[in-house]
Design an enzyme around this catalytic site. Structure first.
Site, short mmCIF file in Angstrom:
data_model
loop_
_atom_site.label_atom_id
_atom_site.label_comp_id
_atom_site.label_asym_id
_atom_site.label_seq_id
_atom_site.Cartn_x
_atom_site.Cartn_y
_atom_site.Cartn_z
N GLY A 47 0.84 -1.20 0.00
CA GLY A 47 0.00 0.00 0.00
C GLY A 47 0.87 1.24 0.00
O GLY A 47 2.03 1.20 0.42
N GLN A 101 3.32 9.95 1.20
CA GLN A 101 4.62 9.25 1.17
C GLN A 101 5.46 9.60 -0.05
O GLN A 101 6.65 9.28 -0.09
CB GLN A 101 4.40 7.74 1.23
CG GLN A 101 3.79 7.27 2.55
CD GLN A 101 3.60 5.77 2.56
OE1 GLN A 101 2.61 5.27 2.08
NE2 GLN A 101 4.58 5.06 3.09
N CYS A 134 6.08 -0.19 6.97
CA CYS A 134 5.71 0.99 6.19
C CYS A 134 6.93 1.43 5.39
O CYS A 134 8.04 1.46 5.92
CB CYS A 134 5.28 2.11 7.15
SG CYS A 134 4.80 3.63 6.32
N LEU A 135 6.71 1.78 4.11
CA LEU A 135 7.84 2.20 3.27
C LEU A 135 8.50 3.47 3.83
O LEU A 135 9.67 3.73 3.56
CB LEU A 135 7.37 2.45 1.83
CG LEU A 135 6.96 1.19 1.05
CD1 LEU A 135 6.37 1.57 -0.30
CD2 LEU A 135 8.15 0.26 0.88
N HIS A 141 -4.42 1.49 7.28
CA HIS A 141 -3.06 2.03 7.41
C HIS A 141 -2.87 3.19 6.42
O HIS A 141 -2.32 4.25 6.79
CB HIS A 141 -2.07 0.89 7.15
CG HIS A 141 -0.62 1.29 7.11
ND1 HIS A 141 0.32 0.77 7.98
CD2 HIS A 141 0.07 2.13 6.28
CE1 HIS A 141 1.51 1.28 7.68
NE2 HIS A 141 1.39 2.11 6.65
N GLU A 142 -3.32 3.00 5.17
CA GLU A 142 -3.11 4.06 4.16
C GLU A 142 -3.96 5.29 4.43
O GLU A 142 -3.50 6.42 4.24
CB GLU A 142 -3.40 3.51 2.75
CG GLU A 142 -2.59 2.29 2.33
CD GLU A 142 -1.11 2.37 2.65
OE1 GLU A 142 -0.55 3.48 2.61
OE2 GLU A 142 -0.52 1.32 2.97
N HIS A 156 -2.40 7.46 6.90
CA HIS A 156 -1.35 8.32 6.31
C HIS A 156 -1.94 9.64 5.84
O HIS A 156 -1.33 10.70 6.01
CB HIS A 156 -0.72 7.64 5.09
CG HIS A 156 0.45 6.76 5.40
ND1 HIS A 156 1.60 7.21 6.00
CD2 HIS A 156 0.67 5.43 5.14
CE1 HIS A 156 2.48 6.21 6.11
NE2 HIS A 156 1.93 5.11 5.60
NI NI Z 1 2.75 3.15 5.42
#
Ligand code: NI
Length: 175
Positions: free
Chosen positions: A46, A51, A95-96, A137-138, A141
């Site tokens: 995701g 991000q 998470c990236l 989660h997204e 963000h």
């Molecule tokens: Ni993330």
């Protein structure tokens, strides 16, 4: 498609709130493709617009085996309209934007949501387990919330320190 660099904590854009898109026009549709490409390159399931430094309510998700775009969800203005009040699901999240760090996070097991797809059409989706977890989660963000915010302050501090140290160590080796 263009691959965009992923922002890492403590980049302030990760703590800002993204704004709804007025519509899914050509630019937003292309941005969705670019986000998907960046997500695949990073091996993420995701990605949220914050991000890649954009404060727009756009997320991409793909939990399929194929990971070739055919089962990807490209969503603008995603909104959770119902959360399972009883059952929860726990998953070891990463998470990236918080590289190499993982921790168990518990969230509602099922959600119902609405969003605009890549052609601008309003869609409704019910998701459970990993898909539900990933979407929550997204969307977090987009509100400037990270998975580490669901942990104790002690665990959060440890993860933040590790990431900042790893970033510094990496820079020491770039000549
Ligand atoms: Ni993330």
């Amino acid at each position: 498609m263009t691959q965009m660099p992923i922002r890492i904590i403590p980049d302030p854009v990760l703590r800002q709130k993204a704004q709804a898109v007025a519509s899914v026009d050509k630019r937003v549709a292309k941005f969705m493709d670019d986000m998907l490409e960046s997500m695949y390159r990073g091996n993420g399931i995701g990605l949220a617009a914050n991000q890649v430094g954009a404060l727009e309510r756009v997320i991409t998700v793909d939990i399929s085996e194929e990971r070739n775009g055919t089962k990807a969800l490209l969503m603008a203005n995603p909104e959770i309209i119902w959360r399972d009040p009883e059952a929860t699901f726990t998953y070891r999240e990463g998470c990236l934007s918080i590289p190499q760090q993982f921790a168990d996070v518990t969230r509602p097991q099922r959600i119902r949501m609405t969003y605009l797809d890549q052609s601008g059409k309003k869609q409704e989706l019910e998701a459970e387990d990993l898909l539900s977890q990933c979407i929550q989660h997204e969307i977090d963000h987009l509100d400037g919330v990270l998975f580490i915010d669901h942990l104790s302050k002690l665990k959060r501090d440890i993860i933040e320190r590790k990431v900042e140290k790893a970033q510094r160590d990496d820079q020491d080796h770039i000549l």
